[in-house]
Design a protein around this motif. Structure first.
Motif, PDB file in Angstrom:
ATOM      1  N   LEU A  62       0.832  -1.207   0.000  1.00  0.00           N
ATOM      2  CA  LEU A  62       0.000   0.000   0.000  1.00  0.00           C
ATOM      3  C   LEU A  62       0.871   1.262   0.000  1.00  0.00           C
ATOM      4  CD1 LEU A  62      -2.700   1.419   0.132  1.00  0.00           C
ATOM      5  CD2 LEU A  62      -2.712   1.079   2.615  1.00  0.00           C
ATOM      6  N   SER A  63       1.953   1.259   0.757  1.00  0.00           N
ATOM      7  CA  SER A  63       2.836   2.425   0.783  1.00  0.00           C
ATOM      8  C   SER A  63       3.493   2.647  -0.575  1.00  0.00           C
ATOM      9  CB  SER A  63       3.902   2.255   1.870  1.00  0.00           C
ATOM     10  OG  SER A  63       3.328   2.303   3.160  1.00  0.00           O
ATOM     11  N   ILE A  68       3.683   5.991  -5.495  1.00  0.00           N
ATOM     12  CA  ILE A  68       3.559   6.177  -6.951  1.00  0.00           C
ATOM     13  C   ILE A  68       2.465   7.186  -7.277  1.00  0.00           C
ATOM     14  CG2 ILE A  68       2.956   5.004  -9.106  1.00  0.00           C
ATOM     15  CD1 ILE A  68       4.220   2.466  -7.930  1.00  0.00           C
ATOM     16  N   VAL A  69       1.358   7.122  -6.551  1.00  0.00           N
ATOM     17  CA  VAL A  69       0.231   8.026  -6.818  1.00  0.00           C
ATOM     18  C   VAL A  69       0.566   9.460  -6.406  1.00  0.00           C
ATOM     19  CG1 VAL A  69      -2.152   8.556  -6.213  1.00  0.00           C
ATOM     20  CG2 VAL A  69      -1.487   6.189  -6.685  1.00  0.00           C
ATOM     21  N   ARG A  71       3.590  10.860  -5.752  1.00  0.00           N
ATOM     22  CA  ARG A  71       4.825  11.361  -6.372  1.00  0.00           C
ATOM     23  C   ARG A  71       5.415  12.559  -5.614  1.00  0.00           C
ATOM     24  NH1 ARG A  71       3.522  12.136 -12.610  1.00  0.00           N
ATOM     25  NH2 ARG A  71       1.690  13.123 -11.678  1.00  0.00           N
ATOM     26  N   PRO A  72       5.746  12.381  -4.332  1.00  0.00           N
ATOM     27  CA  PRO A  72       6.337  13.485  -3.570  1.00  0.00           C
ATOM     28  C   PRO A  72       7.718  13.834  -4.116  1.00  0.00           C
ATOM     29  CG  PRO A  72       6.537  11.451  -2.338  1.00  0.00           C
ATOM     30  CD  PRO A  72       5.685  11.142  -3.542  1.00  0.00           C
ATOM     31  N   PRO A  73       8.180  15.075  -3.916  1.00  0.00           N
ATOM     32  CA  PRO A  73       9.494  15.463  -4.438  1.00  0.00           C
ATOM     33  C   PRO A  73      10.621  14.706  -3.742  1.00  0.00           C
ATOM     34  CG  PRO A  73       8.614  17.174  -3.006  1.00  0.00           C
ATOM     35  CD  PRO A  73       7.508  16.184  -3.215  1.00  0.00           C
ATOM     36  N   VAL A  74      11.492  14.108  -4.526  1.00  0.00           N
ATOM     37  CA  VAL A  74      12.628  13.349  -3.991  1.00  0.00           C
ATOM     38  C   VAL A  74      13.888  13.771  -4.738  1.00  0.00           C
ATOM     39  CG1 VAL A  74      13.645  11.071  -3.624  1.00  0.00           C
ATOM     40  CG2 VAL A  74      11.177  11.366  -3.411  1.00  0.00           C
ATOM     41  N   LEU A 118      11.571   5.187   4.015  1.00  0.00           N
ATOM     42  CA  LEU A 118      11.766   6.200   2.980  1.00  0.00           C
ATOM     43  C   LEU A 118      10.444   6.875   2.617  1.00  0.00           C
ATOM     44  CD1 LEU A 118      14.256   4.283   0.646  1.00  0.00           C
ATOM     45  CD2 LEU A 118      14.795   6.117   2.248  1.00  0.00           C
ATOM     46  N   PHE A 119       9.368   6.097   2.610  1.00  0.00           N
ATOM     47  CA  PHE A 119       8.053   6.646   2.276  1.00  0.00           C
ATOM     48  C   PHE A 119       7.623   7.696   3.306  1.00  0.00           C
ATOM     49  CE2 PHE A 119       3.445   6.324   3.128  1.00  0.00           C
ATOM     50  CZ  PHE A 119       2.956   6.828   1.928  1.00  0.00           C
ATOM     51  N   ILE A 120       7.716   7.367   4.586  1.00  0.00           N
ATOM     52  CA  ILE A 120       7.294   8.306   5.628  1.00  0.00           C
ATOM     53  C   ILE A 120       8.160   9.551   5.605  1.00  0.00           C
ATOM     54  CG2 ILE A 120       7.068   8.652   8.117  1.00  0.00           C
ATOM     55  CD1 ILE A 120       6.435   5.670   8.346  1.00  0.00           C
TER      56      ILE A 120
END
Length: 511
Positions: A62-63, A68-69, A71-74, A118-120
């Motif tokens: 789910l994360s 992918i949905v 798309r936060p800046p990285v 990394l997601f959080i």
């Protein structure tokens, strides 16, 4: 008769900015993921291994979908590359692993935990992240005391995992020992292990204190949560956690002293004192370990850990460079670990020292990669805490209490890693990756693409408890006025007050 002026002095009144429902759900999901990692073995004890595995895998998927949905800046160049190298080497060990099934299963857990970290760190700002950690810790502390209370009041005797009331061969098997009203019996919380509860309670004390120093609302409740965390920390009675708390105190005092330095070279004396205290403390701990551990109710060999280390190091010496294959934690059902090392009648699932554990699994190469990973994390976390935020010519911006969290977490994990392998998995690994990556992506609280874009796209209401400065009358400044304050900060003639607004940090004072 009152009339509206055609030339108002301020913006017309409007409804307050509300946090978007989508972002509320996103933050709630991050809190759930943090709670899963902090609660550790509670899921296995309550629902069984299969259910816990399904929840863990589904949560990781789910994360990934959310990442992918959204798309936060990285900034891909600023990924924690030592983490990537360690995970890659652990994955590569599957090719020569002496226990391939255990390696595949534990590698899946490593990958999921890394992705979640990394997601959080990517979708939340610094202030959101600390708030989310605090919320997850509240759930762990509350459920731990409620669980112990339920066992003491309604069950009245120790229980085994799965809510089974039966006699155990050894007390180590109990999920709860029914010690809440049996002082000084040790409490185990929802984790079923006092040595897992104590460091989480210590982390909770730190996070709640940071929230208080940051000027968070509902301060009375924060004091209550801190008192509960102190009680659980004391009742867990973990010798390793006590030493970690001492290390946290030394690091905190040193950081605060470092922040008082105003001239070049003034920090040198503090570094010398810090080194003297650290080296002297370690030397005293080693020479007086019999008296210290006896006073703490533990044996001088750390409750049998030295025997475990000898057995693990003997196996590590057979494959010194590449190790036997990744397995964190050890899978007791695998023939390679089943009844290999027995403690209290149970198959041991870790080496009780993360460095010894990695030496056996991934060899000298793995130990070097882990050492570089922790060195990079501690280095960045230290200067993130002691250096005044600066990205232009201005050198008098206020410190933020939030910057203390990474370096204090590093102190806990490094001390805990001397007697436990838990920093290699669950919340220990998640926090190292999450905070290390966050420092690289956002080296300044509230400043930079990763911080500002998230605030703009999500309504900037996520920081409403701390970031919005107050008017003299007690109300928050409007978002438009904050934006004008940020614009003023970009001007060469900006005043200290205007730039303090730009940082949006209510904790506008030196810690």
């Amino acid at each position: 008769m009152a009339v509206h002026s055609k030339h108002p002095a301020s913006a017309p009144p409007g409804p307050p900015v509300r946090e978007k429902t989508g972002h509320l759900m996103l933050r709630g999901w991050c809190i759930f993921v943090l709670f899963m990692s902090l609660s550790g073995t509670a899921w296995v004890h309550a629902f069984g291994e299969l259910t816990a595995t399904v929840i863990t895998i589904a949560g990781g998927l789910l994360s990934v979908v959310l990442w992918i949905v959204l798309r936060p800046p990285v900034q891909w160049r600023r990924l924690p590359w030592f983490v990537v190298a360690y995970v890659a080497w652990a994955t590569l060990s599957l090719a020569w692993s002496a226990w391939p099934a255990a390696s595949a299963l534990t590698l899946l857990l490593l990958w999921i935990t890394t992705v979640q970290a990394l997601f959080i760190g990517t979708v939340l700002t610094w202030r959101e992240l600390v708030r989310a950690v605090a919320s997850a810790l509240k759930w762990v502390m509350a459920l731990s005391i409620l669980f112990e209370l339920w066992v003491a009041v309604f069950i009245g005797e120790p229980i085994l995992p799965g809510f089974v009331v039966a006699e155990a061969d050894d007390p180590i098997e109990y999920w709860s020992r029914n010690n809440l009203f049996d002082f000084p019996g040790r409490l185990q919380g929802i984790m079923g292990n006092a040595n897992l509860l104590a460091p989480v309670a210590l982390l909770a004390i730190i996070v709640f204190a940071i929230r208080l120093a940051s000027g968070a609302p509902r301060r009375t409740f924060l004091w209550i949560w801190m008192a509960l965390s102190v009680y659980l920390f004391f009742r867990a009675s973990s010798a390793t956690a006590y030493l970690a708390a001492a290390a946290v105190a030394v690091v905190l005092v040193t950081v605060l002293l470092m922040r008082t330095a105003t001239r070049p070279g003034e920090r040198t004396k503090y570094y010398v004192g810090y080194a003297a205290v650290g080296i002297g403390g370690l030397l005293a701990l080693w020479l007086a370990r019999d008296a210290i551990f006896t006073a703490l109710g533990r044996s001088a060999d750390l409750t049998g850990r030295e025997g475990i280390w000898e057995a693990v190091l003997a196996r590590a010496a057979e494959r010194p460079w590449v190790g036997w294959g990744f397995a964190t934690p050890w899978v007791p059902s695998d023939p390679a670990f089943d009844k290999w090392i027995i403690d209290h009648g149970q198959t041991v699932m870790q080496a009780h020292n993360m460095w010894v554990d990695v030496a056996m699994q991934l060899g000298i190469i793995g130990v070097v990669l882990l050492a570089l990973l922790y060195f990079a994390f501690v280095w960045r976390a230290w200067f993130f805490a002691v250096d005044r935020p600066r990205w232009d010519l201005r050198a008098d911006r206020p410190y933020s209490p939030l910057t203390l969290l990474p370096t204090l977490v590093g102190a806990i994990l490094l001390v805990q890693g001397l007697a436990e392998s838990t920093p290699l998995l669950l919340w220990g690994w998640l926090f190292v990756v999450m905070l290390g990556a966050k420092i690289k992506q956002s080296p300044h609280v509230g400043v930079g693409p990763a911080e500002q874009s998230a605030a703009i796209e999500r309504g900037d209401a996520v920081d409403s408890d701390e970031s919005a400065p107050r008017e003299p009358g007690g109300r928050r400044r409007g978002r438009a006025r904050q934006a004008r304050g940020r614009a003023a900060d970009a001007e060469p003639s900006a005043t200290p007050g205007a730039t303090a607004v730009a940082e949006g940090d209510l904790a506008g004072h030196d810690a």
